[in-house]
Design a protein around this motif. Structure first.
Motif, mmCIF file in Angstrom:
data_model
loop_
_atom_site.group_PDB
_atom_site.id
_atom_site.type_symbol
_atom_site.label_atom_id
_atom_site.label_comp_id
_atom_site.label_asym_id
_atom_site.label_seq_id
_atom_site.Cartn_x
_atom_site.Cartn_y
_atom_site.Cartn_z
ATOM 1 N N TYR A 184 78.387 34.687 -6.994
ATOM 2 C CA TYR A 184 78.030 35.185 -5.761
ATOM 3 C C TYR A 184 78.398 34.070 -4.682
ATOM 4 C CZ TYR A 184 74.922 38.270 -8.453
ATOM 5 O OH TYR A 184 74.481 39.267 -9.284
ATOM 6 N N ALA A 225 76.926 32.713 -11.184
ATOM 7 C CA ALA A 225 75.672 33.218 -11.791
ATOM 8 C C ALA A 225 75.835 33.572 -13.292
ATOM 9 C CB ALA A 225 75.220 34.488 -10.945
ATOM 10 N N PRO A 260 64.742 33.337 -18.678
ATOM 11 C CA PRO A 260 63.641 33.414 -17.577
ATOM 12 C C PRO A 260 64.289 33.696 -16.283
ATOM 13 C CG PRO A 260 64.826 30.969 -17.804
ATOM 14 C CD PRO A 260 65.243 31.882 -18.743
ATOM 15 N N ASN A 261 63.575 33.965 -15.202
ATOM 16 C CA ASN A 261 64.146 34.278 -13.917
ATOM 17 C C ASN A 261 65.085 33.455 -13.284
ATOM 18 O OD1 ASN A 261 60.643 34.710 -13.247
ATOM 19 N ND2 ASN A 261 61.927 36.106 -12.929
ATOM 20 N N GLY A 262 66.222 34.124 -12.941
ATOM 21 C CA GLY A 262 67.351 33.526 -12.400
ATOM 22 C C GLY A 262 68.322 33.112 -13.392
ATOM 23 N N ALA A 263 68.077 33.424 -14.739
ATOM 24 C CA ALA A 263 69.174 33.100 -15.671
ATOM 25 C C ALA A 263 70.450 33.548 -15.613
ATOM 26 C CB ALA A 263 68.339 33.272 -17.068
ATOM 27 N N GLY A 264 70.502 34.899 -15.001
ATOM 28 C CA GLY A 264 71.842 35.704 -14.945
ATOM 29 C C GLY A 264 71.674 37.145 -15.688
ATOM 30 N N LYS A 265 70.574 37.467 -16.164
ATOM 31 C CA LYS A 265 70.546 38.620 -16.976
ATOM 32 C C LYS A 265 70.969 39.807 -16.123
ATOM 33 C CE LYS A 265 66.056 38.466 -17.700
ATOM 34 N NZ LYS A 265 65.758 37.042 -16.514
ATOM 35 N N SER A 266 70.269 39.995 -14.933
ATOM 36 C CA SER A 266 70.887 41.287 -14.221
ATOM 37 C C SER A 266 72.449 41.014 -13.791
ATOM 38 C CB SER A 266 70.052 41.610 -12.967
ATOM 39 O OG SER A 266 68.504 41.502 -13.121
ATOM 40 N N THR A 267 72.673 39.871 -13.476
ATOM 41 C CA THR A 267 73.997 39.535 -13.185
ATOM 42 C C THR A 267 75.059 40.061 -14.433
ATOM 43 O OG1 THR A 267 73.583 37.902 -11.734
ATOM 44 C CG2 THR A 267 75.899 37.939 -12.584
ATOM 45 N N ARG A 274 75.324 43.839 -14.139
ATOM 46 C CA ARG A 274 76.214 44.521 -13.045
ATOM 47 C C ARG A 274 77.617 44.180 -13.461
ATOM 48 N NH1 ARG A 274 72.593 41.084 -9.449
ATOM 49 N NH2 ARG A 274 70.491 42.241 -9.304
ATOM 50 N N GLU A 331 67.496 47.483 -12.671
ATOM 51 C CA GLU A 331 66.373 46.884 -12.267
ATOM 52 C C GLU A 331 65.573 47.448 -11.162
ATOM 53 O OE1 GLU A 331 67.112 42.878 -11.134
ATOM 54 O OE2 GLU A 331 65.090 42.009 -11.791
ATOM 55 N N GLU A 377 65.244 45.295 -17.468
ATOM 56 C CA GLU A 377 63.539 44.958 -17.444
ATOM 57 C C GLU A 377 62.854 46.196 -17.544
ATOM 58 O OE1 GLU A 377 61.958 41.560 -16.409
ATOM 59 O OE2 GLU A 377 63.863 40.458 -15.770
ATOM 60 N N GLN A 427 62.316 40.170 -20.068
ATOM 61 C CA GLN A 427 61.904 38.611 -19.959
ATOM 62 C C GLN A 427 60.669 38.375 -21.105
ATOM 63 O OE1 GLN A 427 60.660 36.419 -16.781
ATOM 64 N NE2 GLN A 427 61.475 37.754 -15.467
HETATM 65 N N1 LIG Z 1 73.128 39.166 -4.372
HETATM 66 C C1 LIG Z 1 73.150 37.628 -4.479
HETATM 67 N N2 LIG Z 1 73.461 36.924 -3.929
HETATM 68 C C2 LIG Z 1 73.382 35.497 -4.299
HETATM 69 N N3 LIG Z 1 72.877 35.029 -5.275
HETATM 70 C C3 LIG Z 1 72.411 35.846 -6.094
HETATM 71 C C4 LIG Z 1 72.512 37.461 -5.826
HETATM 72 N N4 LIG Z 1 72.034 37.951 -6.915
HETATM 73 C C5 LIG Z 1 71.600 36.956 -7.666
HETATM 74 N N5 LIG Z 1 71.831 35.730 -7.407
HETATM 75 C C6 LIG Z 1 71.581 34.457 -8.001
HETATM 76 O O1 LIG Z 1 72.295 34.592 -9.269
HETATM 77 C C7 LIG Z 1 71.372 33.958 -10.295
HETATM 78 C C8 LIG Z 1 71.046 34.753 -11.123
HETATM 79 O O2 LIG Z 1 70.491 36.039 -10.752
HETATM 80 P P1 LIG Z 1 70.044 37.402 -11.642
HETATM 81 O O3 LIG Z 1 69.357 38.458 -10.693
HETATM 82 O O4 LIG Z 1 71.197 37.737 -12.404
HETATM 83 O O5 LIG Z 1 69.057 36.592 -12.540
HETATM 84 P P2 LIG Z 1 67.820 37.242 -13.500
HETATM 85 O O6 LIG Z 1 67.915 36.603 -14.757
HETATM 86 O O7 LIG Z 1 68.003 38.808 -13.704
HETATM 87 O O8 LIG Z 1 66.282 37.217 -13.002
HETATM 88 P P3 LIG Z 1 65.025 37.927 -13.081
HETATM 89 O O9 LIG Z 1 64.468 37.793 -14.155
HETATM 90 O O10 LIG Z 1 64.335 37.317 -12.125
HETATM 91 O O11 LIG Z 1 65.413 39.225 -12.804
HETATM 92 C C9 LIG Z 1 70.066 33.464 -9.527
HETATM 93 O O12 LIG Z 1 70.254 31.912 -9.162
HETATM 94 C C10 LIG Z 1 70.170 34.374 -8.244
HETATM 95 O O13 LIG Z 1 69.472 33.594 -7.073
#
Ligand SMILES: Nc1ncnc2c1ncn2[C@@H]1O[C@H](COP(=O)(O)OP(=O)(O)OP(=O)(O)O)[C@@H](O)[C@H]1O
Ligand SMILES: [Mg+2]
Length: 245
Positions: free
Chosen positions: A23, A28, A47-54, A57, A94, A172, A204
């Protein structure tokens, strides 16, 4: 704990190789490899922010990404989410993504938009969803937004099943739900994978996911740092090092 890159399935339905996404300046997801074969439920933990949703996507092509996603032996174009879904790669996002003002039935039918006016096929798919989630059948005329969180998640998974997926990705599904309904939903995902459908479950709550998964990938700071055989995890403290790295 097994090092990254082992426990690969021989002939996967979904085979993700070196997938990266950013991003802006934030990297990510860094060269992720995951796979899911017929009858497998694989978990993606972290954990939160690990990149799972990324990761999910990027697999769908919803965000710019680099690398390869092979599906049933062919490379998927990297920025074509509709094409991916049409081929059978279906995401339960999500936050569920159901349409609150529409009825449960309308939400389910939307999942099968591809089949057009084929009522017989529509009924066949609806019957399958009702078998998976009997509670959904009792609420067909209810406005989806007025359902409980757990019921809405059932509708979200049901709508994904209406698309007749060849691989199911879930982000999740347990988020914000009580343990009992979480258990029900995860059990249904286990049933689906046992019937042959490959399932990629982002979660998670590691202990829950490890009960179902044949393999789990641990994401930390955008990188897959371990591939885990759930049967070899002796204590959840073993996983904690990745969560707090
Ligand atoms: N649209 C965006 N713009 C900028 N940074 C983003 C965006 N979406 C996610 N990020 C960043 O990318 C990284 C991974 O985010 P992601 O949402 O994939 O994490 P996650 O593992 O799904 O977390 P969670 O458990 O909180 O859902 C994080 O540092 C987040 O801040
Ligand atoms: Mg997420």
């Amino acid at each position: 704990m097994t090092p990254t890159g082992t426990l690969q399935v021989a002939d996967p339905v979904l085979d993700v190789r070196g997938l990266s996404a950013r991003y802006g300046h934030v990297e990510a997801l860094k060269s992720a490899d995951i796979s899911a074969g017929k009858g497998e439920l694989v978990a993606v933990l972290g954990p939160n922010g690990a990149g799972k949703s990324t990761l999910l996507r990027a697999i769908m092509g919803l965000i710019p990404n680099e690398g390869e996603v092979r599906f049933l032996g062919n490379s998927l174009p990297r920025r074509d989410p509709v094409g991916a879904a049409t081929k059978g790669v279906v995401l339960v996002p999500e936050g569920r993504g159901i349409f609150g003002p529409m009825t449960v039935l309308e939400n389910l039918e939307l999942g099968a938009y591809k089949i057009g006016g084929d009522r017989q096929e529509m009924e066949r798919r609806l019957t399958h969803v009702f078998e998976l989630f009997p509670r959904v059948k009792e609420r067909l005329k209810q406005v989806a937004g007025s359902m409980s969180g757990g019921e809405q998640q059932m509708v979200a998974v049901g709508r994904a099943m209406m698309a007749d997926p060849k691989v199911l990705l879930l982000d999740e599904p347990s988020l914000g739900l009580a343990p009992r309904v979480t258990g029900e939903i995860l059990e249904t995902l286990g049933t689906l994978s046992a019937s042959g459908l490959p399932v990629v479950l982002v979660e998670q709550k590691a202990p829950l996911a490890l009960k179902l998964a044949c393999r789990a990938y641990l994401l930390s700071l955008g990188r897959i740092v371990a591939t885990i055989n759930p049967r070899e995890v002796k204590s959840h403290d073993e996983l904690a090092q990745y969560y707090f790295a």
